[in-house]
Design an enzyme around this catalytic site. Structure first.
Site, mmCIF file in Angstrom:
data_model
loop_
_atom_site.group_PDB
_atom_site.id
_atom_site.type_symbol
_atom_site.label_atom_id
_atom_site.label_comp_id
_atom_site.label_asym_id
_atom_site.label_seq_id
_atom_site.Cartn_x
_atom_site.Cartn_y
_atom_site.Cartn_z
ATOM 1 C CD GLN A 1 21.104 7.258 26.700
ATOM 2 O OE1 GLN A 1 20.797 6.381 27.485
ATOM 3 N NE2 GLN A 1 21.976 7.035 25.707
ATOM 4 C CE1 TYR B 1 23.996 13.410 24.008
ATOM 5 C CE2 TYR B 1 25.059 12.729 21.974
ATOM 6 C CZ TYR B 1 24.108 12.525 22.965
ATOM 7 O OH TYR B 1 23.278 11.437 22.904
ATOM 8 C CD GLU C 1 21.954 9.633 20.386
ATOM 9 O OE1 GLU C 1 23.024 10.030 20.898
ATOM 10 O OE2 GLU C 1 21.830 8.524 19.847
ATOM 11 C CG ASN D 1 27.207 4.614 20.065
ATOM 12 O OD1 ASN D 1 26.766 5.160 19.062
ATOM 13 N ND2 ASN D 1 28.103 5.187 20.850
ATOM 14 C CD GLU E 1 22.638 3.754 23.757
ATOM 15 O OE1 GLU E 1 22.614 4.994 23.707
ATOM 16 O OE2 GLU E 1 23.496 3.050 23.168
ATOM 17 C CG ASN F 1 22.736 5.458 17.007
ATOM 18 O OD1 ASN F 1 22.068 6.461 17.248
ATOM 19 N ND2 ASN F 1 23.941 5.256 17.514
ATOM 20 C CD GLU F 2 25.725 9.078 17.291
ATOM 21 O OE1 GLU F 2 26.749 8.473 17.657
ATOM 22 O OE2 GLU F 2 25.261 10.057 17.895
HETATM 23 O O1 AHR Z 1 23.646 8.988 24.159
HETATM 24 C C1 AHR Z 1 24.914 8.397 24.251
HETATM 25 C C2 AHR Z 1 25.479 7.981 22.902
HETATM 26 O O2 AHR Z 1 25.765 9.124 22.157
HETATM 27 C C3 AHR Z 1 24.572 7.196 21.988
HETATM 28 O O3 AHR Z 1 24.610 5.829 22.243
HETATM 29 C C4 AHR Z 1 25.153 7.466 20.640
HETATM 30 O O4 AHR Z 1 24.196 7.375 19.617
HETATM 31 C C5 AHR Z 1 25.771 8.835 20.780
HETATM 32 O O5 AHR Z 1 27.051 8.893 20.292
#
Ligand code: AHR
Length: 502
Positions: free
Chosen positions: A351, A244, A292, A72, A27, A172-173
């Site tokens: 990432q 995450y 992700e 994002n 990213e 995305n999201e």
């Molecule tokens: O990977 C970091 C961020 O986490 C990404 O930009 C977003 O898609 C997610 O919230």
């Protein structure tokens, strides 16, 4: 010390290993691109400014697919800014990460990088501040051989052949209130459906990913997938999932059980997909793109964004330093992804470089590997062939967040071509080792077993640029015992055992 028994039979297959399980993510965020994968002037940089030390590490990591350019970031991105002569590219505010985007790296640089890295590109289009037309323009630029405005521009920019990108994320999201252009599920589902239909008019064979939830804890989780898929089911192939994990308030036991949430997440999303499938009387099955996932300490100072008039270029952001326990969790999450290979057909660790990443770089200087590099690299290299069920009988361990969970979690793969069996395991106990017996049925050992284990008496050990190897996977003693193998997993450990089967 407690005992665990794993039962393995090569006949009990789950699904083929999906090579796209071992994807990653680049990213425009912090130093992932600038001084990460791209740094003109670095001693290892090639003529395009691509760091070849990073390219080598990416190959060692075994990454198969790389998602780009966000995240994002993509929800405010004008992809056209990043093509053409470097000196004419505009500098823009990147609102997602409160940074300045110089656009010195764009689609063509990424495609050149992906080619050199030997990875499949996975592109995301901006459905935050932009829409159908811009997605079509980007697709035309990437995939149409020539004879039209955008495809001829690509050729003029030096890429004669189309990139023929197959895998595309529709935004995305979009469920997240933090997302530029955040939408309701209904609004987004309609836009995704229309964008997908339009993109397929250029290339009917695309594989399209619709945005699912940004986490299983989102208030809209479940309903979001249901509503979005009711709008877009016929138009897409995948629904995304993002998750995450981190150790919160010193609760290591729950953190080590993070894969329990990933299992729940995947099972819930596939159930929702199949519910919509039934309601639509459709034959098609939607797969999960877990595009992700990782360990991320989002509350730490490393994730604090610049503010006010400070819009830096490529600032150090989200540069989490990982310890041994973090690596054990990464190994455990890969076990969960593999276990679901019948429905998870793509996944991206987020990432790749510097930003919550297995690969770290110094601007102008060294590259080093975080602890999390190892379970990823070993799983990507050795999980080959068919995924096998690996049921475990063992004691339960108590966690605040998930209640009682099995102390050992495992999955296996078997390559029918070579006969190689690989068993991936984690010991989620915070303080006790486990004696593991791997019982084989339906096949016999055709040679000696070997194994590696990642653990350390101090599970908080972190790699640094000066020492990224004194704690790394080391040989695991694996004893043959009739039709069984035996090994001992220390507390807080990830391990892999390999055995040729006859
Ligand atoms: O990977 C970091 C961020 O986490 C990404 O930009 C977003 O898609 C997610 O919230």
């Amino acid at each position: 010390m407690s005992k665990a028994v794993l039962s393995i039979d090569p006949a009990f297959t789950v699904a083929p290993v999906q090579r796209r399980t071992f994807g990653s993510f680049v990213e425009h965020l912090g130093r992932c691109v600038y001084t990460g994968v791209y740094e003109p002037g670095h001693p290892s940089a090639d003529e395009r400014g691509l760091r070849t030390d990073v390219l080598e590490a990416v190959k060692d990591l075994g990454v198969t697919t790389v998602r780009y350019p966000g995240g994002n970031f993509v929800s405010g991105y004008r992809w056209e800014d990043g093509v053409g002569p470097l000196e004419q590219r505009p500098r823009r505010l990147d609102l997602a990460w409160h940074s300045t985007e110089t656009n010195q790296f764009g689609v063509d640089e990424f495609m050149a990088w992906a080619k050199r890295a030997g990875v499949e590109p996975m592109m995301a289009v901006n459905l935050g501040t932009r829409g159908i037309q811009e997605a079509l323009d980007l697709l035309e630029y990437c995939n149409v051989p020539g004879g039209s405005h955008w495809s001829d521009l690509r050729r003029a920019n030096g890429a004669e052949e189309p990139y023929r990108v197959k895998l595309w994320c529709l935004g995305n999201e979009m469920d997240g209130p933090w997302q530029l252009g955040h939408k309701t599920a209904r609004e987004y589902g309609r836009l995704a459906s229309q964008t997908a239909k339009a993109m397929r008019m250029i290339d009917p064979d695309l594989e399209l990913v619709v945005c699912g939830s940004s986490g299983s804890g989102m208030p809209t989780f479940g309903d979001w997938e249901n509503t979005v898929l009711r709008e877009a089911y016929d138009d897409v192939d995948f629904v995304s999932a993002h998750a995450y994990y981190c150790e919160k308030d010193g609760d290591l036991a729950s953190f080590l059980g993070s894969a329990v949430d990933m299992d729940y997440f995947i099972d819930s999303v596939t159930a929702t997909c199949d519910h919509v499938r039934a309601a639509k009387k459709s034959d098609k099955r939607i797969m999960v793109s877990f595009d992700e996932w990782n360990v991320w300490y989002a509350d730490r100072a490393e994730s604090k964004l610049p503010e006010g008039d400070d819009w830096p270029v490529g600032p150090p952001l989200l540069e989490d330093r990982y310890n041994v326990a973090d690596a054990v969790v990464v190994g455990g999450l890969l076990i969960s992804l593999l276990r679901h290979s019948d429905r998870v057909h793509a996944a991206c660790q987020a990432q790749l470089a510097n930003v919550i990443a297995p690969i770290m770089t110094e601007p102008g200087g060294r590259l080093w590997r975080q602890t999390t590099f190892h379970p990823f690299a070993l799983t990507a290299r050795h999980a080959v062939g068919e995924v096998l069920a690996a049921p475990v009988r063992c004691r339960q361990t108590k966690t605040e967040r998930f209640g009682e969970i099995p102390v050992v979690d495992a999955v296996a793969t078997h390559d029918p071509q070579t006969g190689q069996l690989a068993v991936f395991m984690v010991n989620r106990s915070v303080d006790q080792s486990v004696e593991v017996a791997i019982e084989l049925s339906g096949a016999r050992a055709a040679g000696p077993a070997d194994g590696v284990v990642l653990s350390n008496p101090d599970h908080t050990w972190q790699a640094t640029a000066d020492d990224d190897s004194s704690v790394a996977p080391r040989r695991l003693d694996v004893r043959a015992d009739g039709d069984s193998l035996a090994c001992r997993l220390p507390a807080v450990s990830w391990a892999m055992v390999r055995l040729p089967l006859g």
